[in-house]
Design an enzyme around this catalytic site. Structure first.
Site, mmCIF file in Angstrom:
data_model
loop_
_atom_site.group_PDB
_atom_site.id
_atom_site.type_symbol
_atom_site.label_atom_id
_atom_site.label_comp_id
_atom_site.label_asym_id
_atom_site.label_seq_id
_atom_site.Cartn_x
_atom_site.Cartn_y
_atom_site.Cartn_z
ATOM 1 N N GLU A 174 44.021 -10.931 38.438
ATOM 2 C CA GLU A 174 43.667 -12.380 37.992
ATOM 3 C C GLU A 174 43.307 -12.122 36.675
ATOM 4 O OE1 GLU A 174 44.170 -14.915 40.030
ATOM 5 O OE2 GLU A 174 44.942 -13.764 41.575
ATOM 6 N N ASN A 214 32.185 -14.579 34.857
ATOM 7 C CA ASN A 214 32.069 -15.926 34.691
ATOM 8 C C ASN A 214 31.773 -16.716 36.081
ATOM 9 O OD1 ASN A 214 34.726 -15.460 35.673
ATOM 10 N ND2 ASN A 214 35.537 -17.205 34.434
ATOM 11 N N GLU A 266 45.452 -15.073 44.667
ATOM 12 C CA GLU A 266 44.099 -15.242 45.664
ATOM 13 C C GLU A 266 44.218 -16.495 46.311
ATOM 14 O OE1 GLU A 266 40.913 -14.184 43.150
ATOM 15 O OE2 GLU A 266 41.016 -12.179 43.581
ATOM 16 N N CYS A 316 39.019 -19.338 33.462
ATOM 17 C CA CYS A 316 40.212 -18.544 33.057
ATOM 18 C C CYS A 316 41.187 -19.611 32.859
ATOM 19 C CB CYS A 316 40.464 -17.416 34.004
ATOM 20 S SG CYS A 316 40.360 -18.087 35.834
HETATM 21 P P1 NAD Z 1 36.719 -7.757 31.260
HETATM 22 O O1 NAD Z 1 38.313 -7.365 31.489
HETATM 23 O O2 NAD Z 1 35.972 -7.248 30.127
HETATM 24 O O3 NAD Z 1 35.988 -6.978 32.493
HETATM 25 C C1 NAD Z 1 36.329 -7.297 33.901
HETATM 26 C C2 NAD Z 1 35.924 -6.123 34.847
HETATM 27 O O4 NAD Z 1 36.473 -5.155 34.457
HETATM 28 C C3 NAD Z 1 34.296 -5.857 34.395
HETATM 29 O O5 NAD Z 1 33.677 -5.696 35.840
HETATM 30 C C4 NAD Z 1 34.283 -4.541 33.750
HETATM 31 O O6 NAD Z 1 32.927 -3.877 33.904
HETATM 32 C C5 NAD Z 1 35.471 -3.960 34.365
HETATM 33 N N1 NAD Z 1 36.077 -2.956 33.428
HETATM 34 C C6 NAD Z 1 36.032 -2.877 32.137
HETATM 35 N N2 NAD Z 1 37.007 -1.989 31.666
HETATM 36 C C7 NAD Z 1 37.377 -1.208 32.825
HETATM 37 C C8 NAD Z 1 38.195 -0.301 33.048
HETATM 38 N N3 NAD Z 1 38.864 0.403 31.988
HETATM 39 N N4 NAD Z 1 38.800 0.153 34.199
HETATM 40 C C9 NAD Z 1 38.250 -0.512 35.256
HETATM 41 N N5 NAD Z 1 37.335 -1.554 35.254
HETATM 42 C C10 NAD Z 1 36.879 -2.026 33.986
HETATM 43 O O7 NAD Z 1 36.644 -9.193 31.415
HETATM 44 P P2 NAD Z 1 35.396 -10.078 31.385
HETATM 45 O O8 NAD Z 1 34.916 -10.374 30.148
HETATM 46 O O9 NAD Z 1 34.352 -9.514 32.469
HETATM 47 O O10 NAD Z 1 35.853 -11.683 32.128
HETATM 48 C C11 NAD Z 1 36.421 -12.519 31.233
HETATM 49 C C12 NAD Z 1 38.088 -12.427 31.478
HETATM 50 O O11 NAD Z 1 38.394 -12.653 33.073
HETATM 51 C C13 NAD Z 1 38.738 -13.656 30.635
HETATM 52 O O12 NAD Z 1 40.056 -13.018 30.119
HETATM 53 C C14 NAD Z 1 38.963 -14.426 31.992
HETATM 54 O O13 NAD Z 1 40.150 -15.233 31.702
HETATM 55 C C15 NAD Z 1 39.484 -13.525 32.961
HETATM 56 N N6 NAD Z 1 39.432 -14.070 34.343
HETATM 57 C C16 NAD Z 1 40.518 -14.447 34.933
HETATM 58 C C17 NAD Z 1 40.418 -15.127 36.204
HETATM 59 C C18 NAD Z 1 41.504 -15.320 36.995
HETATM 60 O O14 NAD Z 1 41.354 -15.840 38.331
HETATM 61 N N7 NAD Z 1 42.774 -15.141 36.436
HETATM 62 C C19 NAD Z 1 38.960 -15.605 36.761
HETATM 63 C C20 NAD Z 1 38.035 -15.164 35.855
HETATM 64 C C21 NAD Z 1 37.992 -14.635 34.660
#
Ligand code: NAD
Length: 486
Positions: free
Chosen positions: A246, A149, A460, A280
């Site tokens: 995060e 995002n 962070e 998020c």
């Molecule tokens: P996601 O968990 O699907 O993927 C995040 C990252 O993890 C990607 O780079 C993905 O390739 C990698 N990944 C996937 N499976 C993995 C594994 N088994 N081991 C290691 N890496 C792996 O999340 P998304 O769909 O990319 O992002 C949306 C989510 O992120 C939402 O839940 C949102 O709330 C959260 N988010 C949180 C923050 C925060 O600061 N708290 C900020 C932005 C997004």
């Protein structure tokens, strides 16, 4: 079609398997470029270069490191326009957001840590004649894994503190949005960051898993979903890596009867429709005091109709873009169907506006508001990560606090009231790591951000983060003969 490679040891590196993936512009549905997947050769090279880079970088004095990072900050700001365009093509978010927020806030955080780094120090304490002192040392190689995002911002928010504290980093962006991190790597190199200090490896879960299990990587800083965070932590436990998480949220915005209504509506709209709802910290549970609910909904609906401009995200007037992918839009739509089936009332979001020709195949979904929501509904319990607001009503302060906290998430919360004692009383009882009073969404570099409960571990931004990228070494100094029974 252009094919990008992985960035290792200060340059682009070919993979051996020739495997690659394609990236789609969410606003057009068209493929825009391809990216080579990091195979074992690339990954091992990244680890070796990060180890070598760490030796060079951590041996530099902090002021020199700081100057180099400040040069990167200048380059980021100079290239703001170009980088913002990349973020728009990768994410589908409006250019007016990307140019004002994404690159700027990324640069701000690197700048904050570049300033803070020369002030990192240990302490000393006398123990009679003997004494000990501590050193705050870097961890070594840190891995960053990012969500889609805020791709460039996330890369900066992880690289900034990691590098300022003297670590090296291997960063894996989301496979949906891989280009911004490569541009950041180029900028670091141009600014004088030594080769190997910031590497970018590309791919999906398998590449992430390799990083989380890899011996020699000391820390994982992860941004993504709660479910993925649990897998990352489990895998990181195999080598007892440090982790910062995060994760997602289902945050509450509480609007009391004495709130400034226009500001409260602004907060609800920002916290549900900014970045087309893919933030998020979104306040997707909007609790509105029963006595002002009618007025709130009327103002909200009027402002959605008058002010939301969905369309080509590159158009500087557009303030509402496309969702990241077709699959993600299907997921959000399924939450909308479920909300209707469970008895919520859809106030808006039924109709798609006319879109420009090139955007007909884009993954757009209009801002959607549900009323008559109850705490048990799926829409109210699960993270949707799209432009879907659930409005709930409440009568009493204690009741709304209890309901706001009745979730395993704990990322953010907001309170709108003009009663300052109530504002603090309520916010102190909310189980969330990032809280706003009469504001929503602001995240300056100085302010630590992170989640309570299952929304995260660690923080962070802010000085707090330095603890997450350093470790303390204690050194005892004996000044006299050693006291020993042997
Ligand atoms: P996601 O968990 O699907 O993927 C995040 C990252 O993890 C990607 O780079 C993905 O390739 C990698 N990944 C996937 N499976 C993995 C594994 N088994 N081991 C290691 N890496 C792996 O999340 P998304 O769909 O990319 O992002 C949306 C989510 O992120 C939402 O839940 C949102 O709330 C959260 N988010 C949180 C923050 C925060 O600061 N708290 C900020 C932005 C997004």
């Amino acid at each position: 079609m252009q094919r990008y490679k992985n960035f290792v040891n200060g340059t682009y590196l070919d993979n051996h398997t020739k495997e690659y993936f394609a990236v789609v512009n969410p606003a057009t549905g068209k493929q825009i470029y391809e990216v080579e997947i990091a195979d074992k050769t690339v990954l091992n090279a990244a680890r070796e270069s990060a180890a070598a880079g760490f030796k060079v970088w951590s041996a530099m004095d902090a002021v020199t490191r700081s100057r180099i990072l400040m040069a990167a900050v200048s380059l980021l700001r100079k290239k703001n326009h170009e980088l913002a365009q990349i973020e728009v093509m990768d994410t589908g978010k409006p250019f007016q957001e990307a140019v004002a927020v994404d690159v700027v806030t990324g640069a701000d955080v690197i700048e904050f840590f570049a300033w803070a780094a020369p002030g990192i120090s240990g302490s000393q304490q006398d123990l009679g004649q003997d004494f000990y002192y501590t050193r705050r040392e870097p961890l070594g190689i840190c891995a960053g894994i990012g969500a889609w995002n805020y791709p460039l911002q996330i890369a900066c928010w992880k690289a900034g503190p990691a590098l300022a504290c003297g670590n090296s980093m291997i960063f894996k962006p989301s496979e949906e949005t891989p280009l911004g991190a490569l541009k950041l790597a180029e900028i670091f190199t141009q600014a004088g960051v030594p080769d190997g200090v910031f590497n970018v490896v590309q791919g999906a879960a398998a590449v992430g898993q390799w990083l989380t299990a890899c011996p020699g990587i000391e820390k994982i800083s992860f941004t993504g979903e709660v479910g993925t965070g649990k897998k990352v932590m489990t895998s990181a436990a195999s080598t007892l890596k440090d982790v910062t998480m995060e994760l997602g949220g289902k945050s509450a915005l509480i609007i009391f009867e004495d709130a400034d209504l226009d500001n409260a509506v602004s907060a609800a709209m920002l916290g549900n429709f900014y970045t087309q709802g893919e933030v998020c910290t979104n306040c997707t549970r909007v609790f509105v005091h029963t006595s002002i609910q009618e007025q709130f909904l009327k103002t909200l609906l009027d402002r959605i109709r008058a002010n939301i401009k969905m369309g080509d995200p590159m158009d500087p007037d557009t303030n509402f873009g496309a969702l990241i992918s077709s699959e993600h839009r299907e997921k959000v739509l399924s939450y909308i169907q479920t909300a209707k089936a469970e008895g919520a009332t859809q106030l808006c979001g039924h109709t798609m506006p006319d879109l420009p020709n090139q955007n007909q195949e884009g993954f757009f979904l209009p801002p959607t508001v549900f009323t008559h929501c109850t705490d048990e509904m799926t829409l109210v319990k699960e993270e949707v990560f799209g432009p879907v607001m659930a409005v709930l009503d409440f009568d009493r302060e204690a009741e709304v606090i209890q309901r706001a906290n009745a979730t395993h998430f704990g990322l953010a919360a907001g309170v709108f009231t003009t009663d300052i004692q109530r504002a603090h009383r309520v916010i102190h009882q909310l189980e969330a790591g990032i809280c706003w009073i009469n504001a929503y969404g602001n995240s300056p570099a100085q302010m630590p951000v992170g989640g309570y409960k299952q929304s995260g571990i660690g923080r962070e931004n802010g000085r707090e983060t330095i603890r997450h990228y350093t470790q303390v070494k204690s050194i005892y100094m004996g000044m006299g003969p050693l006291d020993s029974p042997f």
